[in-house]
Scaffold this active site. Structure first.
Site, PDB file in Angstrom:
ATOM      1  N   SER A 175       0.846  -1.196   0.000  1.00  8.49           N
ATOM      2  CA  SER A 175       0.000   0.000   0.000  1.00  8.49           C
ATOM      3  C   SER A 175       0.879   1.242   0.000  1.00  8.49           C
ATOM      4  O   SER A 175       2.046   1.191   0.418  1.00  8.49           O
ATOM      5  CB  SER A 175      -0.926   0.008   1.218  1.00  8.49           C
ATOM      6  OG  SER A 175      -0.200  -0.145   2.406  1.00  8.49           O
ATOM      7  N   GLU A 229       0.824   5.716   0.531  1.00  7.25           N
ATOM      8  CA  GLU A 229       0.079   6.810   1.150  1.00  7.25           C
ATOM      9  C   GLU A 229       0.291   8.122   0.403  1.00  7.25           C
ATOM     10  O   GLU A 229       1.423   8.511   0.130  1.00  7.25           O
ATOM     11  CB  GLU A 229       0.568   6.954   2.594  1.00  7.25           C
ATOM     12  CG  GLU A 229      -0.166   8.006   3.377  1.00  7.25           C
ATOM     13  CD  GLU A 229       0.149   7.908   4.850  1.00  7.25           C
ATOM     14  OE1 GLU A 229      -0.035   6.823   5.449  1.00  7.25           O
ATOM     15  OE2 GLU A 229       0.604   8.917   5.410  1.00  7.25           O
ATOM     16  N   PHE A 258      11.244  15.435   8.896  1.00  6.66           N
ATOM     17  CA  PHE A 258      10.203  14.454   9.206  1.00  6.66           C
ATOM     18  C   PHE A 258      10.348  13.871  10.591  1.00  6.66           C
ATOM     19  O   PHE A 258       9.381  13.715  11.321  1.00  6.66           O
ATOM     20  CB  PHE A 258      10.272  13.316   8.189  1.00  6.66           C
ATOM     21  CG  PHE A 258       9.210  13.466   7.179  1.00  6.66           C
ATOM     22  CD1 PHE A 258       9.389  14.327   6.110  1.00  6.66           C
ATOM     23  CD2 PHE A 258       8.010  12.805   7.316  1.00  6.66           C
ATOM     24  CE1 PHE A 258       8.387  14.515   5.203  1.00  6.66           C
ATOM     25  CE2 PHE A 258       7.006  12.991   6.407  1.00  6.66           C
ATOM     26  CZ  PHE A 258       7.194  13.834   5.339  1.00  6.66           C
TER      27      PHE A 258
HETATM   28  P1  FAD Z   1      -3.511   7.560  20.189  1.00  6.64           P
HETATM   29  O1  FAD Z   1      -3.557   6.087  19.944  1.00  6.64           O
HETATM   30  O2  FAD Z   1      -4.727   8.196  20.685  1.00  6.64           O
HETATM   31  O3  FAD Z   1      -2.261   7.862  21.024  1.00  6.64           O
HETATM   32  C1  FAD Z   1      -1.861   9.204  21.333  1.00  6.64           C
HETATM   33  C2  FAD Z   1      -1.135   9.199  22.677  1.00  6.64           C
HETATM   34  O4  FAD Z   1      -2.072   8.902  23.728  1.00  6.64           O
HETATM   35  C3  FAD Z   1      -0.061   8.123  22.781  1.00  6.64           C
HETATM   36  O5  FAD Z   1       0.973   8.628  23.552  1.00  6.64           O
HETATM   37  C4  FAD Z   1      -0.763   6.963  23.494  1.00  6.64           C
HETATM   38  O6  FAD Z   1       0.134   6.132  24.193  1.00  6.64           O
HETATM   39  C5  FAD Z   1      -1.704   7.711  24.414  1.00  6.64           C
HETATM   40  N1  FAD Z   1      -2.960   6.975  24.653  1.00  6.64           N
HETATM   41  C6  FAD Z   1      -3.701   6.301  23.750  1.00  6.64           C
HETATM   42  N2  FAD Z   1      -4.809   5.778  24.327  1.00  6.64           N
HETATM   43  C7  FAD Z   1      -4.765   6.161  25.636  1.00  6.64           C
HETATM   44  C8  FAD Z   1      -5.627   5.960  26.733  1.00  6.64           C
HETATM   45  N3  FAD Z   1      -6.778   5.274  26.614  1.00  6.64           N
HETATM   46  N4  FAD Z   1      -5.272   6.510  27.937  1.00  6.64           N
HETATM   47  C9  FAD Z   1      -4.118   7.227  28.054  1.00  6.64           C
HETATM   48  N5  FAD Z   1      -3.267   7.444  27.044  1.00  6.64           N
HETATM   49  C10 FAD Z   1      -3.590   6.919  25.844  1.00  6.64           C
HETATM   50  N6  FAD Z   1      -2.058  12.461  11.515  1.00  6.64           N
HETATM   51  C11 FAD Z   1      -2.922  13.272  10.845  1.00  6.64           C
HETATM   52  O7  FAD Z   1      -3.196  14.393  11.265  1.00  6.64           O
HETATM   53  N7  FAD Z   1      -3.492  12.858   9.656  1.00  6.64           N
HETATM   54  C12 FAD Z   1      -3.251  11.633   9.141  1.00  6.64           C
HETATM   55  O8  FAD Z   1      -3.791  11.280   8.092  1.00  6.64           O
HETATM   56  C13 FAD Z   1      -2.358  10.755   9.826  1.00  6.64           C
HETATM   57  N8  FAD Z   1      -2.075   9.517   9.348  1.00  6.64           N
HETATM   58  C14 FAD Z   1      -1.292   8.669  10.087  1.00  6.64           C
HETATM   59  C15 FAD Z   1      -1.096   7.354   9.646  1.00  6.64           C
HETATM   60  C16 FAD Z   1      -0.349   6.457  10.392  1.00  6.64           C
HETATM   61  C17 FAD Z   1      -0.185   5.037   9.895  1.00  6.64           C
HETATM   62  C18 FAD Z   1       0.250   6.874  11.604  1.00  6.64           C
HETATM   63  C19 FAD Z   1       1.078   5.905  12.405  1.00  6.64           C
HETATM   64  C20 FAD Z   1       0.088   8.181  12.056  1.00  6.64           C
HETATM   65  C21 FAD Z   1      -0.688   9.095  11.313  1.00  6.64           C
HETATM   66  N9  FAD Z   1      -0.928  10.392  11.756  1.00  6.64           N
HETATM   67  C22 FAD Z   1      -1.777  11.224  11.046  1.00  6.64           C
HETATM   68  C23 FAD Z   1      -0.270  10.897  12.961  1.00  6.64           C
HETATM   69  C24 FAD Z   1      -1.148  10.697  14.207  1.00  6.64           C
HETATM   70  O9  FAD Z   1      -2.339  11.437  14.110  1.00  6.64           O
HETATM   71  C25 FAD Z   1      -0.346  11.167  15.411  1.00  6.64           C
HETATM   72  O10 FAD Z   1       0.753  10.339  15.628  1.00  6.64           O
HETATM   73  C26 FAD Z   1      -1.147  11.349  16.690  1.00  6.64           C
HETATM   74  O11 FAD Z   1      -0.358  12.099  17.612  1.00  6.64           O
HETATM   75  C27 FAD Z   1      -1.531  10.047  17.357  1.00  6.64           C
HETATM   76  O12 FAD Z   1      -2.597   9.421  16.748  1.00  6.64           O
HETATM   77  P2  FAD Z   1      -3.041   7.950  17.257  1.00  6.64           P
HETATM   78  O13 FAD Z   1      -4.368   7.622  16.764  1.00  6.64           O
HETATM   79  O14 FAD Z   1      -1.963   6.975  17.034  1.00  6.64           O
HETATM   80  O15 FAD Z   1      -3.129   8.317  18.827  1.00  6.64           O
END
Ligand code: FAD
Length: 300
Positions: A17, A19, A222
């Protein structure tokens, strides 16, 4: 579910895939679609994804480009979605729109704090974590496949790798179908983290995300955003040719090829390429992998 991304990730050959991100201007748009045409012809990825931006217009562009890549270029497209600034009702509207446009998979993320803000603040009627968005989609829109993000070097905000891994497990329990990782340059980080995740109970496919580096400056920028580490050996190879754009890109291709080769040999279910709307380096890596005997979608 037949022919889902997850079902393909559980079968052979490895899933490929790439992106895309919504470009800012017309030149960027022309470049995106040139790249899309080349990728379509030469790499034939299983699916492509389109990132989701923080601002309003960027969001519209995600949908606009996701539709065009699907309808005009024939890709299977997975739009990304983040929780940033959205109420639950807005999320419903966006997800229903994805469904009506014929998308079947969403990459569900929390998103980063908007520019100028240091910490992520959920919308008062919104969602706080990536795992919440996964659960929300699975609960209200079970027809969608959902991907979630993983961080082999831990998420920059997480205190420890272990606490971040327990949050990865929450995404799995919330119903994520697969994990795609943040980019990384040292396979040992990925392999150790993956083994720990699996031992903890993350029993869904975990797909490594690789970015063929274009230059030292670019990779430094990055890694500044996403917290990935540049290994000393990669830095030295880039420094040795710094200023020669072709040679720097070649180092990036060689590094990504070595990474991909080793990861495929270790049995990863697929590779997700962060291509930055450019095709040359990723296509060069895919050609090398095919020469090495890996059965990827392309072979030319
Ligand atoms: P989460 O899983 O919510 O994690 C964020 C932080 O909170 C982490 O430190 C985690 O350990 C902590 N955490 C999670 N759950 C809990 C909980 N229940 N209690 C306490 N702490 C918790 N960003 C964009 O803006 N647009 C995009 O299109 C985009 N695409 C991406 C694609 C991929 C494959 C990846 C890996 C990242 C992408 N990102 C994108 C970046 C991403 O939005 C950031 O890394 C963001 O800071 C974290 O998103 P997440 O859903 O992984 O966060």
């Amino acid at each position: 579910m037949a022919n889902t991304i997850a079902s393909r990730l559980s079968a052979k050959p490895p899933v490929l895939s790439v992106e895309f991100f919504p470009p800012k201007d017309e030149a960027g748009e022309a470049s995106l679609y040139r790249t899309a045409a080349q990728i379509k012809e030469e790499a034939r990825p299983d699916f492509v994804s389109v990132t989701y931006g923080a601002g309003g217009t960027t969001r519209e562009r995600t949908l606009q480009h996701a539709r065009r890549l699907k309808d005009e270029y024939g890709f299977e497209v997975m739009p990304h979605l983040t929780c940033v600034g959205h109420s639950r009702d807005e999320l419903r509207e966006i997800i229903s729109g994805f469904r009506d446009d014929g998308f079947r998979a969403i990459m569900a993320l929390r998103g980063d704090p908007p520019k100028g803000e240091k910490t992520f603040k959920p919308h008062p009627d919104g969602l706080a974590y990536g795992s919440d968005l996964v659960a929300f989609i699975k609960d209200e829109y079970p027809e969608f496949e959902v991907g979630a993000g993983g961080y082999p070097e831990k998420h920059p905000e997480a205190d420890t790798l272990d606490s971040d891994l327990s949050n990865l497990l929450k995404k799995t329990r919330a119903g994520a179908d697969f994990i795609t990782t943040q980019l990384f340059f040292d396979n040992r980080d990925f392999l150790t983290w993956r083994d720990k995740a699996q031992a903890l109970g993350v029993n869904i496919p975990i797909v490594p995300g690789l970015m063929p580096v274009l230059s030292l400056k670019q990779v430094e920028r990055f890694c500044g955003f996403c917290g990935a580490t540049i290994p000393q050996a990669l830095r030295e190879r880039l420094e040795a040719v710094q200023g020669d754009a072709k040679a720097e890109a070649r180092v990036g291709q060689e590094w990504a090829t070595e990474q991909a080769n080793e990861l495929l040999e270790s049995g990863v279910p697929g590779i997700h390429f962060y291509i930055l709307n450019r095709s040359e380096s990723t296509l060069a890596v895919i050609r090398e992998l095919s020469r090495a005997g890996f059965s990827l979608p392309q072979a030319s």
